[in-house]
Motif scaffolding. Structure first.
Motif, short mmCIF file in Angstrom:
data_model
loop_
_atom_site.label_atom_id
_atom_site.label_comp_id
_atom_site.label_asym_id
_atom_site.label_seq_id
_atom_site.Cartn_x
_atom_site.Cartn_y
_atom_site.Cartn_z
N HIS A 21 49.12 42.44 35.61
CA HIS A 21 49.38 43.48 37.11
C HIS A 21 47.70 43.58 36.89
CE1 HIS A 21 50.24 46.27 40.36
NE2 HIS A 21 48.99 46.97 39.73
N TYR A 22 47.00 44.08 35.62
CA TYR A 22 46.05 44.19 35.82
C TYR A 22 45.38 43.13 36.40
CZ TYR A 22 41.13 44.80 33.82
OH TYR A 22 39.93 44.73 33.17
N ASP A 23 45.15 41.76 35.68
CA ASP A 23 44.45 40.70 35.64
C ASP A 23 44.48 40.57 37.54
OD1 ASP A 23 43.88 40.99 32.91
OD2 ASP A 23 45.10 39.68 32.14
N GLN A 24 45.25 40.46 38.18
CA GLN A 24 45.67 40.96 39.20
C GLN A 24 45.39 41.45 40.53
OE1 GLN A 24 50.14 39.33 39.23
NE2 GLN A 24 49.68 37.53 37.93
N SER A 25 44.71 42.48 40.20
CA SER A 25 44.48 43.43 41.02
C SER A 25 43.01 43.38 41.04
CB SER A 25 44.95 44.53 40.31
OG SER A 25 43.76 45.86 40.64
N VAL A 26 42.91 43.67 42.23
CA VAL A 26 41.23 43.97 43.17
C VAL A 26 40.45 44.85 42.75
CG1 VAL A 26 41.47 44.57 44.78
CG2 VAL A 26 40.31 43.36 45.02
N HIS A 27 41.17 45.75 42.06
CA HIS A 27 40.47 46.90 41.57
C HIS A 27 39.90 47.37 40.31
CE1 HIS A 27 41.44 48.67 45.47
NE2 HIS A 27 42.82 48.25 45.26
N LYS A 28 41.03 46.41 39.75
CA LYS A 28 40.99 46.17 37.99
C LYS A 28 42.03 47.33 37.63
CE LYS A 28 39.63 41.56 37.36
NZ LYS A 28 40.88 41.39 36.82
N MET A 29 42.50 48.09 38.10
CA MET A 29 43.48 48.80 37.64
C MET A 29 44.85 48.53 36.66
SD MET A 29 42.68 52.39 39.82
CE MET A 29 43.96 53.44 39.27
N LEU A 30 45.49 49.13 36.20
CA LEU A 30 46.36 49.07 35.73
C LEU A 30 47.63 50.16 37.26
CD1 LEU A 30 45.75 50.05 31.52
CD2 LEU A 30 47.40 47.70 32.51
#
Length: 765
Positions: free
Chosen positions: A408-417
């Motif tokens: 999820h973190y790796d795919q997040s544009v925000h780089k958030m868990l």
């Protein structure tokens, strides 16, 4: 004959512990929590399964006359025990949440004149819904049965991981229908359905998908639906387009047209049945494609043997329940315990096809390599006890859940868990960034078969993301100011705890620079403590405490799902420092005592939609998670015997075996995990550490299965009166403090409590 009778009589006299190995599923009652605010569902699923096939008893609109409809809150799981009608059976459900979504692909069998709207509870004959009786209802792990009285149809449901299996026994009729309602869902409101599509592949196979804009704003679910018998006619009603326009108007799309599409579609499939004839449906889900759904269907259930699928589902439940073999004096206590284990193993849920394909947060398709991808992360709730429980008895699954969070973190544009995520969507619900707690807890406890340094990077970047929920102010000022960001005290306290978790993880991985940064941030709880009132209190951006302050009020006071009384005790990372801050034990203990004995005004209950008086003891709110650790705080004082007294009281008052047997939302298993730990006699007050606080075990003996090792807990002379610990012995050594470590458990061995009727005020020295 006499010998057999003698054997049975002897067997009946054996303690419950000796009998549990045969069939622990017998003790599970999925109906517990379906009444009032437990928000559980009674239908069929397997442990952590992607399909949750369960009845809906109503589908209320989210809004009425442009305003929030408070009655919709009851239907977070789609089912309320007090209702008298069933609208159908859908394939996706949350368990015990305080928010709703899902309820995908509702199926309803009917007879007689075809009706394609659900009708109303007060006038069920106006639609396809049916009355039912709890007397004909059976809810077991992996199996659900009910008679639809309106149509004299016996409904039976079971499931594999990704496939729901329906079995409907019809009367003799030439007017048998299966309604597939793609409009129905939980959290209904206008424009929830972005698009639905149904394709009739042949006279027994249907495929399609649904895209919704609900709590998860961009959610796709694909399906493949297979009938055991060919239908002779089918059709649809598109409620958004009563008159077909354009090129598609060349066709009569309402009858036997092989494609159905629109925002508001209901389809039907017609059969002729003989008396007692069974029509079976296999309904597979996929997060990726109809092709993936077909592959899931053909792989998991390649046959039509309903009883085999039911037996397989219940065997999976038996295997999971056997991870703890417990001896309890009363049958009701066995039911409560194993139902808690059942609820704890419902979520997070599998979110990938049999080949590992899943939809990611970036809305692209990905492959889970070397781990099972999970979804439904209610982390504000579950970091407290559910994930720590998994680190003990579900370590492989918990490690996979962490890897799912990292994906999820790796795919997040925000780089958030993830904060609160499901079905490739981030809902941003509740406060804190508690993925950090779950990840740190796994790393600290040695359950980290993943890249721990990458995990630390994800935690750090999440905690430094300035755009998130007051974090910029928190990093600049050491607290979240209430005039800049609401629920400011809750956020400050939760960020400080999560920062402590990052510090522990950094220390273990040799990153002293990060340790120093985040251990400093973890002390920010002091910045919202008001020594003048003795409470955590909202502070403004000018550095002054907010003037209007009420320690009992829950609305607009800087807290979420709690008040100043509850949150002033939320410093799990520094209990000793918190006690000192509040004036030492002489002031702290009376303060904590009064939490359980005070009387709340009526206005408190008027403010909170999700708490009833049943979920509260004094001002201790067990139905909301911020207080779950509170009863264990006496262990950091000279009166740990009060922890023992309090937790036994909470067990009795907040849990029982009726349909209203949960004192609040189960919240994806958190309430149940609290019950399991507390019954066993220990609790993870501060996930991210390796320490458990001891309480008062409410059982006689339990054995935890730990990947080849066992940890046995015995409570000698334990009873409803003997709730006080006289002595604790771990592997032959008497404990001098009311704590054990994770290694003490996972290395295997024996923990023995000696119980008595009076406090042993010097049992820990």
């Amino acid at each position: 004959m006499k010998k057999s009778l003698f054997y049975l009589l002897c067997l009946a006299q054996l303690p419950l512990f000796a009998q549990t190995g045969a069939n622990l599923t017998h003790y599970v009652k999925p109906i517990i929590g379906t009444q009032k605010m437990g928000h559980t569902y009674p239908g069929a699923t397997v442990p952590f399964g992607m399909v949750q096939l369960s009845p809906e008893t109503d589908t209320l609109p989210y809004e009425m006359n442009g305003k929030y409809n408070p009655d919709v809150y009851k239907y977070c799981a789609g089912y309320q025990y007090d209702d008298k009608t069933i609208t159908g059976f859908s394939h996706t459900h949350f368990s015990g949440t305080g928010h709703s979504d899902l309820g995908d692909f509702l199926i309803m069998p009917t007879t007689g004149a075809l009706q394609l709207n659900p009708g109303t509870a007060t006038n069920p004959e106006s639609g396809y819904r049916s009355t039912f009786s709890h007397q004909s209802e059976v809810a077991e792990p992996g199996y659900y049965k009910v008679k639809l009285d309106e149509y004299n149809i016996l409904t039976e449901l079971t499931a594999s991981n990704r496939v729901g299996f329906h079995q409907y026994t019809f009367p003799k009729t030439d007017q048998a229908h299966i309604v597939l309602d793609l409009m129905a869902g939980i959290y209904n409101y206008e424009n929830k359905n972005v698009w639905t599509f149904v394709r009739v592949e042949n006279d027994t196979l249907i495929t399609g998908y649904r895209q919704t804009n609900g709590w998860g704003r961009t959610r796709f679910v694909y399906f493949a639906m297979s009938f055991s018998k060919p239908f002779y006619r089918y059709g649809q009603k598109n409620y958004a387009h009563d008159v077909y326009r354009g090129f598609w108007g060349k066709f009569d799309q309402a009858h036997n047209f092989p494609e159905m599409a629109g925002k508001q579609v209901r389809a039907y499939f017609d059969f002729k049945t003989t008396e007692g004839e069974k029509i079976k449906i296999k309904f597979a889900l996929s997060p990726v494609s109809t092709e993936g759904a077909l592959q899931n269907l053909r792989t998991e259930i390649p046959h039509w043997d309903f009883e085999k699928v039911k037996a397989d589902a219940q065997a999976l439940w038996e295997k999971e329940l056997e991870k703890i073999n417990i001896k309890l004096a009363a049958n009701d206590d066995m039911v409560s315990f194993y139902t808690a284990m059942y609820h704890a193993f419902l979520s997070p849920t599998t979110f990938m096809d049999v080949d590992g394909a899943y939809r990611g947060l970036d809305q692209n398709n990905h492959m889970a390599k070397g781990f099972t991808n999970y979804t439904t992360f209610s982390l504000w709730d579950t970091y407290r006890a559910l994930h720590p429980l998994f680190n003990v008895i579900q370590p492989k699954r918990n490690a996979d859940m962490v890897q799912s969070m990292l994906a999820h973190y790796d795919q997040s544009v925000h780089k958030m868990l993830p904060v609160w995520s499901h079905y490739a969507n981030e809902n941003w619900c509740m406060t804190g960034y508690h993925s950090v707690s779950v990840i740190a807890d796994a790393v600290i406890k040695g359950n980290a078969p993943f890249d721990a340094n990458h995990a630390l990077e994800a935690c750090v970047n999440t905690a430094r993301y300035k755009l998130y929920d007051g974090l910029e102010y928190y990093m600049q000022m050491g607290y979240v100011p209430e005039d800049k960001n609401s629920s400011s005290v809750s956020k400050t306290l939760e960020y400080a705890y999560d920062d402590w978790c990052i510090a522990q993880m950094a220390k273990k991985l040799g990153r002293n620079d990060l340790y120093e940064e985040f251990i400093k941030r973890s002390a920010n709880f002091k910045n919202v403590y008001d020594a003048g009132t003795g409470f955590m209190r909202p502070k403004m951006s000018d550095g002054k405490f907010r003037k209007d302050f009420d320690a009992l009020t829950t609305i607009n006071q800087g807290f979420i799902e709690g008040n100043a009384w509850n949150y002033s005790l939320y410093v799990p990372q520094y209990p000793k420092e918190m006690i000192a801050l509040m004036g030492g034990e002489s002031k702290f203990i009376p303060h904590l005592d009064s939490l359980f004995t005070m009387h709340l005004p009526d206005a408190f209950f008027a403010e909170t939609e999700d708490i009833s008086r049943d979920g509260i003891i004094g001002n201790y709110v067990h139905g909301n998670e911020p207080s779950h650790h509170v009863a264990y705080l006496y262990n950091w004082t000279k009166q740990p015997w009060k922890t023992q007294e309090r937790v036994r009281m909470i067990l009795k008052k907040m849990y029982h075996v009726g349909p209203d047997g949960l004192g609040g939302n189960d919240d994806c298993g958190q309430m149940s995990a609290w019950y399991i730990f507390t019954t066993l006699g220990f609790y993870p007050v501060c996930p991210g550490s390796d320490q458990y606080a001891l309480g008062s075990p409410a059982m006689e003996q339990a054995t935890l299965q730990l990947d080849g090792k066992t940890f046995t807990i015995t409570a000698k002379d334990q009873s409803d009166k003997n709730v006080y610990v006289q002595k604790v012995v771990l592997n032959g050594h008497t404990l001098t403090q009311p704590f054990i470590t994770h290694a003490d458990i996972m290395n295997g061995g024996e923990l023995t409590f000696y119980m008595g009727a009076k406090p042993a005020k010097k049992n820990y020295q």
